[in-house]
Design an enzyme around this catalytic site. Structure first.
Site, PDB file in Angstrom:
ATOM      1  N   PHE A 163       0.837  -1.248  -0.073  1.00  0.00           N
ATOM      2  CA  PHE A 163      -0.031   0.148   0.131  1.00  0.00           C
ATOM      3  C   PHE A 163       0.994   1.441   0.143  1.00  0.00           C
ATOM      4  O   PHE A 163       0.822   2.208   0.799  1.00  0.00           O
ATOM      5  CB  PHE A 163      -1.030  -0.048   1.155  1.00  0.00           C
ATOM      6  CG  PHE A 163      -1.973  -1.278   1.329  1.00  0.00           C
ATOM      7  CD1 PHE A 163      -3.057  -1.377   0.564  1.00  0.00           C
ATOM      8  CD2 PHE A 163      -1.534  -2.138   2.174  1.00  0.00           C
ATOM      9  CE1 PHE A 163      -3.942  -2.536   0.869  1.00  0.00           C
ATOM     10  CE2 PHE A 163      -2.461  -3.485   2.488  1.00  0.00           C
ATOM     11  CZ  PHE A 163      -3.554  -3.340   1.584  1.00  0.00           C
ATOM     12  N   CYS A 211      -4.482   2.991  10.566  1.00  0.00           N
ATOM     13  CA  CYS A 211      -5.133   4.495  10.815  1.00  0.00           C
ATOM     14  C   CYS A 211      -6.580   4.442  10.995  1.00  0.00           C
ATOM     15  O   CYS A 211      -7.173   5.544  10.915  1.00  0.00           O
ATOM     16  CB  CYS A 211      -4.577   5.401   9.418  1.00  0.00           C
ATOM     17  SG  CYS A 211      -5.304   4.767   7.800  1.00  0.00           S
TER      18      CYS A 211
HETATM   19  N1  SAH Z   1       1.741   3.913   3.004  1.00  0.00           N
HETATM   20  C1  SAH Z   1       1.444   5.464   1.985  1.00  0.00           C
HETATM   21  C2  SAH Z   1      -0.130   5.600   2.439  1.00  0.00           C
HETATM   22  C3  SAH Z   1      -1.150   4.430   1.943  1.00  0.00           C
HETATM   23  S1  SAH Z   1      -2.538   5.150   1.358  1.00  0.00           S
HETATM   24  C4  SAH Z   1       2.410   6.222   2.555  1.00  0.00           C
HETATM   25  O1  SAH Z   1       3.187   6.169   3.391  1.00  0.00           O
HETATM   26  O2  SAH Z   1       2.283   7.515   2.041  1.00  0.00           O
HETATM   27  C5  SAH Z   1      -3.446   3.952   1.013  1.00  0.00           C
HETATM   28  C6  SAH Z   1      -2.938   3.321  -0.602  1.00  0.00           C
HETATM   29  O3  SAH Z   1      -3.523   2.186  -0.566  1.00  0.00           O
HETATM   30  C7  SAH Z   1      -3.407   4.217  -1.555  1.00  0.00           C
HETATM   31  O4  SAH Z   1      -2.405   4.639  -2.437  1.00  0.00           O
HETATM   32  C8  SAH Z   1      -4.350   3.298  -2.296  1.00  0.00           C
HETATM   33  O5  SAH Z   1      -4.153   3.440  -3.900  1.00  0.00           O
HETATM   34  C9  SAH Z   1      -3.977   1.959  -1.959  1.00  0.00           C
HETATM   35  N2  SAH Z   1      -5.087   0.572  -1.993  1.00  0.00           N
HETATM   36  C10 SAH Z   1      -6.034   0.875  -1.489  1.00  0.00           C
HETATM   37  N3  SAH Z   1      -6.591  -0.372  -1.678  1.00  0.00           N
HETATM   38  C11 SAH Z   1      -5.674  -1.116  -2.084  1.00  0.00           C
HETATM   39  C12 SAH Z   1      -5.684  -2.634  -2.475  1.00  0.00           C
HETATM   40  N4  SAH Z   1      -6.494  -3.403  -2.247  1.00  0.00           N
HETATM   41  N5  SAH Z   1      -4.540  -2.958  -3.181  1.00  0.00           N
HETATM   42  C13 SAH Z   1      -3.645  -2.180  -3.469  1.00  0.00           C
HETATM   43  N6  SAH Z   1      -3.401  -0.811  -2.931  1.00  0.00           N
HETATM   44  C14 SAH Z   1      -4.620  -0.429  -2.484  1.00  0.00           C
END
Ligand code: SAH
Length: 402
Positions: free
Chosen positions: A233, A344
């Site tokens: 993610f 979060c």
């Molecule tokens: N770790 C990041 C923040 C994550 S925000 C940082 O430090 O900035 C959440 C992220 O998860 C987003 O970019 C979104 O595109 C992604 N996301 C949401 N659901 C997902 C899934 N099922 N598989 C992969 N990515 C996902």
């Protein structure tokens, strides 16, 4: 020159003893606490400024009301000499800025964190000359022009982006919109922990960057020298790129957003670590399963997902998602691995996340030790009476064979 005299705020009368929680520090009034015989909620416009009064008519302070919302009023000022007004916003912004200027070497941080900065309903993230604003309550929306004027006065930003497209606005009966004022680039470069990153403002997640993880990302550096790192993610690669700069052998970022991963690649170039950097686009659960099948192994895995539990009623399903993703991540760790696991979701308590991690480790017959834990950085001040303002937790664990 005479200052215009502000119109007196309409009274909002509380029932007997319902001022106690406010006097003890809280800022919220629930609709069942209002003495509607004296001040019917139907008599207010959404977002109207009010003087909140105890049942005997004594003022508690000024704030704003929203008759459509369960949290029907929020207290903004206890000081009768400085009621809710444009000049109070300027004062609060200056107080907020004072803390950040003391803490951060560069102008990249959360400038206003709602109740934690005594400005309920207002979030402001600062990207040097650009401010990204999120207004989450009808009362703050009614003050939108004053908020913009106050930011102009205190910071003189080149541009302000209103990312008023958060889900929580629905609860307040507010519409969803994004509006740029002045010069707001599509993407800005920021500096965090000495590393260059790219934050897409209008097209990105939330305000464009997750400043709440700054201190937690800094903690990662010491674990990654010579390591194979997986950032799950990843969004635009906050953790992963910092790991590569800190000396990781290889970094792979996984996210479902192609645009986010494009920015991650561009930032990898900016930092001169592109040859040690790769991305994998797709659903994280599927991607991790595939990596496992391909017998890939990592030394350090960061798992920083979106909130899986947005509302209390989603707890069961969300908790299961945390369990599944953490177990998958652990199963990809080499014999002596490090897992950084974040949540979060306010509804996922720290102890529940710890239990989830332990259960995952035991299910894989591995042992687990907690090395450190993290919370949002000090640009996200926690209001001591409002636990909802502390939402982010991070566990740094060592995962060993049984
Ligand atoms: N770790 C990041 C923040 C994550 S925000 C940082 O430090 O900035 C959440 C992220 O998860 C987003 O970019 C979104 O595109 C992604 N996301 C949401 N659901 C997902 C899934 N099922 N598989 C992969 N990515 C996902």
């Amino acid at each position: 020159m005479n200052q215009p005299v502000p119109a007196p705020h309409a009274p909002l009368r509380l029932k007997k003893n319902e001022e106690r929680r406010l006097r003890a520090g809280h800022l919220w009034v629930y609709s069942n606490e209002v003495d509607t015989a004296v001040t019917p909620l139907t008599g207010f416009r959404a977002g109207e400024p009010v003087e909140i009064q105890a049942s005997n008519g004594k003022p508690v302070g000024t704030g704003y009301v929203n008759p459509q919302s369960l949290i029907c009023a929020r207290l903004v000022s206890r000081d009768p000499a400085h009621p809710l007004s444009g000049s109070l916003l300027v004062h609060r912004l200056k107080v907020a800025l004072g803390l950040r200027e003391r803490l951060y070497p560069a102008p990249f941080y959360r400038l206003v964190h709602g109740e934690g900065d005594a400005l309920p309903g207002l979030i402001v993230d600062r990207y040097d000359a650009v401010c990204v604003v999120q207004i989450t309550t009808a009362g703050m929306e009614a003050l939108k022009d004053e908020v913009i004027a106050a930011l102009d006065k205190v910071l003189k930003p080149a541009g302000i982006l209103l990312r008023n497209d958060t889900g929580s606005r629905k609860l307040e009966g507010l519409d969803s919109y994004v509006e740029a004022i002045g010069q707001v680039p599509e993407v800005v470069e920021i500096l965090e922990n000495g590393v260059r990153h790219l934050a897409p403002l209008a097209g990105g997640q939330k305000t464009g960057w997750f400043y709440d993880q700054q201190a937690n990302r800094a903690r990662l550096a010491k674990y990654v020298r010579g390591a194979r790192v997986l950032d799950v993610f990843s969004y635009v690669g906050g953790w992963g790129i910092q790991a590569a700069v800190a000396g990781a052998d290889s970094v792979m970022c996984v996210d479902s957003s192609e645009a986010a991963l494009d920015h991650a690649h561009a930032a990898a170039e900016l930092n001169g670590i592109a040859e040690r950097f790769a991305t994998l686009e797709g659903d994280a659960f599927e991607a991790l399963k595939n990596l496992k099948q391909e017998r890939e192994r990592f030394d350090v895995i960061v798992c920083d997902p979106p909130a899986f539990i947005k509302r209390k009623k989603d707890f069961k399903e969300g908790a299961l998602a945390y369990r599944r993703i953490n177990e998958l991540a652990m199963s990809l760790l080499d014999r002596d691995g490090i897992l950084v696991s974040c949540s979060c979701s306010h509804h996922m308590e720290r102890a529940t996340l710890a239990d989830t991690l332990l259960a995952s480790a035991r299910h894989l017959d591995r042992s687990l030790a907690f090395l450190e834990s993290g919370q949002p950085g000090p640009d996200h001040p926690v209001h001591p009476a409002i636990p909802e303002t502390e939402y982010l937790k991070a566990f740094y664990s060592r995962v060993l064979p049984a």
